[in-house]
Design an enzyme around this catalytic site. Structure first.
Site, PDB file in Angstrom:
ATOM      1  CE  LYS A  53      -2.455   4.214  -0.843  1.00  0.00           C
ATOM      2  NZ  LYS A  53      -3.332   5.247  -1.375  1.00  0.00           N
ATOM      3  CD  GLN A  97      -2.755   8.270  -3.875  1.00  0.00           C
ATOM      4  OE1 GLN A  97      -2.951   7.131  -3.477  1.00  0.00           O
ATOM      5  NE2 GLN A  97      -2.524   9.283  -3.050  1.00  0.00           N
ATOM      6  CG  ASP A 120      -9.160   5.672   0.037  1.00  0.00           C
ATOM      7  OD1 ASP A 120      -8.374   5.291   0.934  1.00  0.00           O
ATOM      8  OD2 ASP A 120      -8.768   6.216  -1.011  1.00  0.00           O
TER       9      ASP A 120
END
Length: 297
Positions: A53, A97, A120
């Site tokens: 990422k 994460q 997200d």
């Protein structure tokens, strides 16, 4: 008939090229999209994913605020960092994460993220807006599936889509995206799961079959209608002594057999996977545009 392979790497590369140009245009106006990334602990898979990422942010010209915290970090410390990012105008999107260490409450952490920075698409506000058809950040993996279908010329309107798997990350949000009254929706959706009776009876009716069960060979050739489009979201490690790592990645679909019946199929790796990070970047740029008043909320 052998299926045409849907090349997720190429589709992702095309979208990233478009994003890179858009980011450059925004920078010319003094707008720099920013992504705050938090990784707690040293899980190898998570570490690799976060590194990818960060690399993508650099490739596209997106500002990345990377925070790698030790596994013993307290939840209060993590919540304080999220609060700081919520208040930071340079940060348009926040990514925590998963999975988090066991001593942390995952829901409380995700719910602490400002919904306006929930790139997200996991916050209840984002999910709720998606369900009722309002503008929202869409969860990245199912959103990636949607773009793979659209860019491959697959007709969704009126199609019967069967999704195998009901997770909050893939199955449930994808089902909601596909039933929306929109040019990219209007499908009839069946969601199957571990308690579904006679799974094959349902999967054989699918014009578009999405496997997101998290188990190798969940979908075999006899479960697929001739000419169906098959999207394999699964990523499973199986032992392979011939590989340096000792394992190889496979999906939820018996790829070699099913490709002889499907019209289109995604491989693993190289199918849905590359789209997830790409859609995260799409959401981050969208958030920056909303914060600047370029894109309406």
């Amino acid at each position: 008939m052998t299926a045409t392979i849907i090349d997720g790497k190429q589709v992702a590369a095309d979208i990233r090229a478009e994003l890179k140009a858009e980011v450059a245009s925004l920078k010319a106006k003094g707008i720099v999209p920013g992504l705050g990334v938090i990784l707690v602990g040293d899980d190898p898979a998570s570490n690799s994913y976060v590194t990818a990422k960060e690399r993508t942010c650099e490739e596209l010209g997106i500002y990345s605020d990377d925070n790698r915290l030790p596994a013993e970090t307290s939840q209060d410390e993590l919540m304080a960092l999220i609060g700081k990012m919520n208040a930071d105008p340079k940060i348009n999107g926040i990514l925590v994460q998963l999975p988090l260490p066991k001593h942390m409450n995952e829901s409380e952490v995700l719910f602490a993220i400002n919904p306006d920075k929930d790139v997200d698409g996991f916050h209840p506000v984002s999910v709720g807006k998606m369900v009722v058809g309002e503008k929202a950040f869409l969860s990245c993996t199912p959103h990636g599936v949607l773009h793979l279908l659209i860019r491959s010329g697959v007709k969704i309107d009126g199609a019967h889509v069967v999704i195998v798997g009901r997770s909050n990350i893939v199955g449930k949000p994808l089902a909601n995206m596909l039933i929306q009254k929109s040019p990219t929706g209007n499908a009839t959706v069946t969601v199957c799961h571990t308690r579904t009776k006679d799974l094959a009876c349902h999967t054989r009716q699918a014009d578009i079959l999405v496997a997101a069960a998290g188990r190798p060979n969940t979908i075999t050739a006899d479960m697929v209608k001739d000419g169906a489009v098959v999207i394999d979201v699964g990523v499973n490690r199986i032992e392979d002594a011939g590989k340096k790592s000792g394992y190889r990645l496979v999906g939820d679909v018996d790829f070699e057999a099913v490709k002889e019946k499907a019209s289109l199929i995604t491989p693993v790796p190289g199918g849905v996977g590359p789209m997830t990070i790409t859609m995260l970047m799409v959401n981050t740029v969208l958030s920056a545009k909303r914060a600047a008043g370029i894109e309406p909320l």
